[in-house]
Design an enzyme around this catalytic site. Structure first.
Site, PDB file in Angstrom:
ATOM      1  N   THR A 208       0.814  -1.217   0.000  1.00  0.00           N
ATOM      2  CA  THR A 208       0.000   0.000   0.000  1.00  0.00           C
ATOM      3  C   THR A 208       0.851   1.273   0.000  1.00  0.00           C
ATOM      4  O   THR A 208       0.357   2.348   0.344  1.00  0.00           O
ATOM      5  CB  THR A 208      -0.912   0.008   1.241  1.00  0.00           C
ATOM      6  OG1 THR A 208      -0.088  -0.117   2.424  1.00  0.00           O
ATOM      7  CG2 THR A 208      -1.916  -1.128   1.197  1.00  0.00           C
ATOM      8  N   THR A 211      -0.364   5.272  -0.822  1.00  0.00           N
ATOM      9  CA  THR A 211      -1.819   5.419  -0.752  1.00  0.00           C
ATOM     10  C   THR A 211      -2.239   6.866  -0.529  1.00  0.00           C
ATOM     11  O   THR A 211      -3.128   7.390  -1.214  1.00  0.00           O
ATOM     12  CB  THR A 211      -2.387   4.543   0.379  1.00  0.00           C
ATOM     13  OG1 THR A 211      -1.977   3.201   0.182  1.00  0.00           O
ATOM     14  CG2 THR A 211      -3.897   4.608   0.399  1.00  0.00           C
ATOM     15  N   CYS A 213      -0.558   9.755  -0.946  1.00  0.00           N
ATOM     16  CA  CYS A 213      -0.205  10.623  -2.073  1.00  0.00           C
ATOM     17  C   CYS A 213      -1.185  10.426  -3.226  1.00  0.00           C
ATOM     18  O   CYS A 213      -1.642  11.385  -3.869  1.00  0.00           O
ATOM     19  CB  CYS A 213       1.207  10.306  -2.573  1.00  0.00           C
ATOM     20  SG  CYS A 213       2.506  10.419  -1.336  1.00  0.00           S
TER      21      CYS A 213
END
Length: 265
Positions: A208, A211, A213
């Protein structure tokens, strides 16, 4: 030829390509927006963590911003890693003077727990950057860092949003993905009057990286395309949920979300 909407990211570079400027530009491209960039810092990082970070001088950040905005123009701006109080104040002044919505992702630490914002910069984020934001998109750790509010349940999200709104952004999007319990990833968007609860299945995928940004950039892309804030956030939540589901292994640690998941079918 029709020109696509224009969106500018002001953030740090991630050499591993999963977060920061690289994630922002991939997101904007995937959502049909022309992405442009102002690099605030260079990081040496990979799937295992951040090995080093070097911020750029304020004059270099200002020069990049002015070069883009004065010639090309922008329809939305997104901020990410700003590193220091000087850069926070510099960027806050720039976006406050720009006639375009601004999405502020108050990046404090990386996915691996590495500090990306000096402790001395927190007050500048509160008093200069958040008041310039159309939408602020803190995660739960950033909420605590900025306001002292600890979020442990869904009911706490409203308190967290109110604490962020007290610093002046028009909207707060508090991301509840780090809540321990539940089968859903729950976020709350509010301007203090309207509330929009966004729910999506929680995917069992450790890859992940990027995520936050990606979500903030997707919101900015929606605003650049002319959506209102609730519409942009709803579309961004759908996009990032798919990107998380398709996140892939890279290197020996945490891999990135897949910004091109819609193309892989």
């Amino acid at each position: 030829m029709t020109r696509p909407p224009l969106c500018l990211t002001v953030a740090g570079s991630d050499s591993g390509g999963g977060a920061g400027i690289q994630a922002d530009l991939k997101t904007m491209q995937a959502l049909g927006v022309h992405g442009m960039s102002v690099i605030t810092a260079v990081t040496a990082q990979n799937s295992l963590g951040v090995r080093g970070a070097w911020e750029l001088p304020a004059e270099a950040v200002t020069a990049q911003y002015r070069a883009v905005v004065d010639d090309i123009g922008v329809q939305a701006v997104k901020t990410g890693m700003l590193a220091s109080a000087e850069l926070v104040e510099t960027v806050a002044a720039l976006i406050a003077a720009t006639d375009a919505p601004a999405v502020v992702d108050p990046v404090g630490v990386s996915k691996h727990g590495d500090a990306l914002l000096a402790a001395s910069a927190l007050d500048a984020v509160r008093t200069r950057l958040l008041p310039a934001a159309t939408v602020a998109t803190p995660n739960l750790d950033e909420v605590t860092q900025l306001t002292g509010v600890v979020v442990e349940t869904e009911d706490d999200l409203r308190r967290a949003a109110d604490a962020i709104l007290a610093y002046g952004p028009r909207w707060a999007l508090v991301k509840g993905g780090h809540l321990a319990a539940g089968d859903e990833a729950v976020d709350l968007l509010t301007d203090g009057t309207q509330e929009l609860w966004l729910r999506a299945p929680r995917h069992d995928n450790r890859h992940t990286h990027g995520t936050g940004c990606t979500l903030a950039s997707a919101v900015a892309a929606g605003l650049a395309r002319g959506l209102d804030v609730p519409g942009a956030v709803t579309a961004a939540k759908e996009y990032v949920t798919g990107a998380i589901a398709a996140g892939f292994a890279l290197g020996g640690g945490i891999g990135p979300v897949d910004h091109a998941w819609r193309w892989r079918g």
